[in-house]
Motif scaffolding. Sequence first.
Motif, short mmCIF file in Angstrom:
data_model
loop_
_atom_site.label_atom_id
_atom_site.label_comp_id
_atom_site.label_asym_id
_atom_site.label_seq_id
_atom_site.Cartn_x
_atom_site.Cartn_y
_atom_site.Cartn_z
N ILE A 33 0.87 -1.17 0.00
CA ILE A 33 0.00 0.00 0.00
C ILE A 33 0.92 1.22 0.00
N ASP A 34 0.93 1.95 -1.09
CA ASP A 34 1.83 3.06 -1.36
C ASP A 34 3.28 2.57 -1.42
N THR A 59 -2.66 5.32 -2.92
CA THR A 59 -3.69 6.21 -2.38
C THR A 59 -3.73 7.56 -3.09
N HIS A 60 -2.57 8.08 -3.49
CA HIS A 60 -2.53 9.34 -4.26
C HIS A 60 -1.13 9.53 -4.81
N HIS A 65 4.49 9.22 -1.41
CA HIS A 65 3.69 7.98 -1.41
C HIS A 65 3.98 7.08 -2.62
N VAL A 139 -12.69 2.00 -2.09
CA VAL A 139 -12.07 3.30 -1.83
C VAL A 139 -13.14 4.36 -1.58
N SER A 148 -7.01 11.75 -4.52
CA SER A 148 -6.72 10.95 -3.31
C SER A 148 -7.92 10.17 -2.81
N HIS A 149 -7.64 8.98 -2.30
CA HIS A 149 -8.70 8.21 -1.68
C HIS A 149 -8.17 7.41 -0.49
N ALA A 150 -9.10 7.08 0.41
CA ALA A 150 -8.83 6.13 1.49
C ALA A 150 -9.16 4.75 0.95
N VAL A 151 -8.53 3.73 1.52
CA VAL A 151 -8.76 2.38 1.00
C VAL A 151 -9.13 1.43 2.14
N TYR A 162 -6.80 2.28 5.36
CA TYR A 162 -5.79 3.33 5.42
C TYR A 162 -6.42 4.63 4.93
N GLY A 164 -4.87 7.07 3.82
CA GLY A 164 -4.02 7.86 2.93
C GLY A 164 -3.83 9.21 3.59
#
Length: 263
Positions: A33-34, A59-60, A65, A139, A148-151, A162, A164
């Motif tokens: 993740i990233d 995430t972005h 990241h 997401v 950008s997003h949270a996952v 996460y 992000g």
Amino acid sequence: MRLVAVGTGTVVPEGDRGGSCFYLEAAGSRLLIDCGPGALQGLARWDLPWKSITDIVITHFHADHIGALPGLFFALRHGAAPERGEPLTVWGPLGTGRLFSRLAAAVGDYVLHPGFAVRIHELEEGVGQATEGGLELSVRSTAHTEESHAVRIQGRDAAVGYTGDTGLPEGDARALGSFLGGLDVLIAECSLADDEVSDNHLSPRRLASLAGAANPGLLWVTHVYPHFRRRDDVAELLSTAGYEGAVRVLSDGDAWSGGTGES
Ligand SMILES: [Zn+2]
């Protein structure tokens, strides 16, 4: 399910923390993740199987990241004898395909054609996806950058998520907290103190309200700026702000295991 904090730092370079990167292993999936600066050294240092990563979740597009992505593909192309044949799937925000085309134009075609198949999937809010190993990915857009997003990553019997990078606009504690609700581990950024944070990052007060709504088994706090972590006890600030759950302010190499190992 096993989770390792590979890189828990920020945009500010530090000797003991890399840019954002987490490693998640569950059944058939070995997922990053990233992939921030320092990720390759972290994967090697913590003895994680970087040669056989199956998936990367982004995430972005901020460099802290994704900065190690070209190096990872270069290592998989030239540093991973015997040659890798298995495909690798990249899951990212809208624009991930274009990002990889531009990286390939800048540093070389190996980013898209490293000698094995690279599959790129752009994740959209409200559309669930699953890795070949059976991890469900979803997401939710966050207040940080356009993409950008949270996952949220759900295995058979354990789930992690996460944030992000994100701010917390009015009303978002409930909405984002519900998207990230009931996780075994919530990885959340907490960049700066309440009196110095900008609109697009979290602070202890914001994170306390988000985590209170999400109610995770364990809150993993990452992406704390160096001056802030040197000066303040972030776990204590979260508690003062009203968050009563279990908290760990991360160092690189911290790990968690849960579920039956079958998930
Ligand atoms: Zn960012």
